[in-house]
Design a protein around this motif. Structure first.
Motif, short mmCIF file in Angstrom:
data_model
loop_
_atom_site.label_atom_id
_atom_site.label_comp_id
_atom_site.label_asym_id
_atom_site.label_seq_id
_atom_site.Cartn_x
_atom_site.Cartn_y
_atom_site.Cartn_z
N ASP A 100 0.82 -1.18 -0.02
CA ASP A 100 0.02 -0.10 0.02
C ASP A 100 0.91 1.33 -0.09
OD1 ASP A 100 -2.20 -1.68 -0.09
OD2 ASP A 100 -2.47 -1.67 2.25
N PHE A 101 0.18 2.32 0.09
CA PHE A 101 0.90 3.78 0.00
C PHE A 101 0.19 4.53 1.24
CE2 PHE A 101 0.83 1.79 -4.09
CZ PHE A 101 1.97 1.92 -4.68
N VAL A 102 1.18 5.44 1.67
CA VAL A 102 0.57 6.39 3.05
C VAL A 102 0.86 7.67 2.43
CG1 VAL A 102 1.02 4.61 4.59
CG2 VAL A 102 2.83 6.12 4.01
N HIS A 103 0.12 8.81 2.87
CA HIS A 103 0.21 10.07 2.67
C HIS A 103 1.48 10.70 3.20
CE1 HIS A 103 -1.05 14.36 2.44
NE2 HIS A 103 -1.91 13.83 1.88
N ARG A 104 2.00 11.67 2.53
CA ARG A 104 3.44 11.96 3.01
C ARG A 104 3.44 12.94 4.14
NH1 ARG A 104 4.61 17.28 0.39
NH2 ARG A 104 6.53 16.63 -0.17
N SER A 105 2.06 13.39 4.57
CA SER A 105 1.97 14.33 5.72
C SER A 105 1.58 13.42 7.19
CB SER A 105 0.97 15.16 5.46
OG SER A 105 1.26 16.07 4.50
N ILE A 106 1.50 12.11 7.04
CA ILE A 106 1.21 11.26 8.09
C ILE A 106 2.09 11.67 9.39
CG2 ILE A 106 1.24 8.86 9.21
CD1 ILE A 106 -1.34 9.38 7.47
N VAL A 107 3.26 11.64 9.27
CA VAL A 107 4.27 11.77 10.56
C VAL A 107 3.94 13.24 11.03
CG1 VAL A 107 6.62 11.63 11.22
CG2 VAL A 107 5.86 10.12 9.58
N SER A 108 4.11 14.03 9.98
CA SER A 108 4.00 15.86 10.60
C SER A 108 2.68 15.71 11.24
CB SER A 108 3.93 16.69 9.22
OG SER A 108 5.21 16.47 8.69
N PHE A 109 1.72 15.27 10.58
CA PHE A 109 0.19 15.63 11.46
C PHE A 109 0.13 14.75 12.74
CE2 PHE A 109 -4.06 13.64 12.40
CZ PHE A 109 -4.86 14.68 12.42
N VAL A 110 0.66 13.59 12.93
CA VAL A 110 0.45 12.82 14.13
C VAL A 110 1.34 14.00 15.20
CG1 VAL A 110 1.63 11.06 15.40
CG2 VAL A 110 0.30 10.60 13.52
N HIS A 111 2.81 14.56 14.88
CA HIS A 111 3.33 15.18 15.80
C HIS A 111 2.66 16.44 15.99
CE1 HIS A 111 6.78 12.65 16.05
NE2 HIS A 111 6.84 12.44 14.95
N ASP A 112 1.98 17.10 15.20
CA ASP A 112 1.39 18.14 15.31
C ASP A 112 0.14 18.10 16.14
OD1 ASP A 112 3.13 19.70 13.75
OD2 ASP A 112 1.89 19.49 12.10
N ASN A 113 -0.25 16.91 16.79
CA ASN A 113 -1.54 16.63 17.19
C ASN A 113 -1.17 15.50 18.45
OD1 ASN A 113 -3.90 17.92 15.57
ND2 ASN A 113 -2.44 17.05 14.11
N PRO A 114 -0.35 15.98 19.41
CA PRO A 114 0.19 15.10 20.49
C PRO A 114 -0.78 14.68 21.47
CG PRO A 114 0.80 17.29 21.14
CD PRO A 114 0.12 17.51 19.55
N GLY A 115 -1.87 15.30 21.44
CA GLY A 115 -3.00 15.15 22.81
C GLY A 115 -3.98 14.01 22.12
N SER A 116 -3.95 13.46 21.03
CA SER A 116 -5.11 12.43 20.70
C SER A 116 -4.53 11.14 21.06
CB SER A 116 -5.01 12.51 19.00
OG SER A 116 -5.74 11.09 18.47
N SER A 117 -5.60 10.12 21.10
CA SER A 117 -5.52 8.75 21.42
C SER A 117 -5.25 8.08 20.25
CB SER A 117 -6.69 8.40 22.16
OG SER A 117 -7.82 8.49 21.41
N GLY A 118 -5.27 8.64 19.04
CA GLY A 118 -5.06 7.90 17.83
C GLY A 118 -6.21 8.01 16.92
N TRP A 119 -5.78 7.40 15.69
CA TRP A 119 -6.62 7.65 14.32
C TRP A 119 -6.92 6.59 13.72
CZ3 TRP A 119 -2.33 10.60 15.98
CH2 TRP A 119 -2.54 11.98 16.33
N VAL A 120 -7.97 6.71 13.11
CA VAL A 120 -8.49 5.50 12.11
C VAL A 120 -8.74 6.19 10.71
CG1 VAL A 120 -10.73 5.88 12.95
CG2 VAL A 120 -10.16 3.65 11.50
#
Length: 291
Positions: free
Chosen positions: A110-130
């Protein structure tokens, strides 16, 4: 730190293992486009790929038996889940060396969006994403379309805190498959070797996943190696720059061949047949309700 973890199928259960390596290489090239460098990738398999995977990738070798006794790509579901789940479990164990905050399990084609890592680091308070909205893509047809309900279709669909997987102590990357299976218990068949009910499974354990607010992954079908055997049928959107710019997917066909495969007579016929089938199904449902 976000770690990406994937598994490779056993060479004896592949139609063409060199093609599996080619698919993995494309996937790793997609991940390498991340706009943040704070990530690492773990690949677990029975045979190390014959190409250089770079400093951002760690390969973990296992000697697990093939999940199916004969040569061929399709083990039964229990064998598939056992093989994939134990390999992913070992990948999570290996990832402890990076002391990661987040994990994204992905399928090796598969392929992943190029902004995945940046998005995760910009939203540290989340319990995760689906990932509930993504794309489905066929390199064979050089086309794609939107895929809603993405997490029910594709395994590249969850980003979770590393601690959510409760990686067991007392096992290591040299542990046997049976030891890994025993150590993870119900977690392995529920969310390591399978993905369809993962969001609900984590919710029941107090981990509420938010929906990723963009189409974060591409499900690659029509490869001949998909365990699901999924295909991209009917009219599809011809390849365009979105796939290249956001996911690193190059065009696989010339323009005329792409248009023919995506909106030609065969594709149109499949779409019309699908519309007719859905209309007939609705009519039957309405008749049953009325009677």
């Amino acid at each position: 730190m976000l770690v990406f973890v994937t598994s490779m199928r056993h060479p004896r259960n592949a139609t063409d293992y060199s093609y599996n390596e080619f698919l993995l290489r494309q996937t790793l090239e997609s991940i390498a486009l991340q706009t943040s460098s704070d990530y690492h990738v773990y690949v677990v398999g029975n045979r190390e790929p014959d190409f250089s995977m770079g400093d951002k990738v760690t390969y973990v070798n296992v000697d697990f038996d093939p999940p199916a006794p004969v040569h061929g790509p399709h083990a039964d579901r229990s064998g598939f889940v056992r093989d994939k789940g134990s390999k992913i479990g070992l990948g999570l164990i290996a990832a402890q060396e990076k002391n990661p905050d987040w994990v994204m399990i992905f399928d090796a084609d598969d392929f992943v969006h190029r902004s995945i890592v940046s998005f995760v680091h910009d939203n540290p308070g989340s319990s995760g994403w689906v990932i509930r909205r993504g794309w489905v893509y066929s390199q064979a047809r050089n086309g794609y379309r939107k895929q809603d309900g993405f997490n029910g279709t594709c395994g590249t669909s969850h980003i979770l805190p590393y601690d959510a997987y409760a990686v067991p102590q007392g096992v290591s990357i040299s542990s046997s498959q049976e030891e890994v299976l025993s150590a993870y218990g119900e977690t392995l068949p529920a969310v390591l070797g399978a993905h369809r009910n993962a969001a609900a499974w984590f919710r029941e354990r107090g981990v509420e996943l938010r929906e990723l607010p963009f189409r974060g992954a591409v499900y690659h079908v029509d490869t001949g190696e998909n365990h699901s055997g999924k295909e991209l049928r009917g009219v599809a959107k011809p390849w365009d720059r979105l796939l290249a710019d956001e996911f690193g997917i190059p065009s696989s066909k010339k323009k005329a061949a792409t248009i023919w495969r995506c909106i030609g007579p065969v594709a149109l016929g499949q779409s019309l047949a699908s519309l007719f089938t859905r209309a007939l199904r609705r009519a039957r449902q309405m008749f049953v309700r009325a009677n």
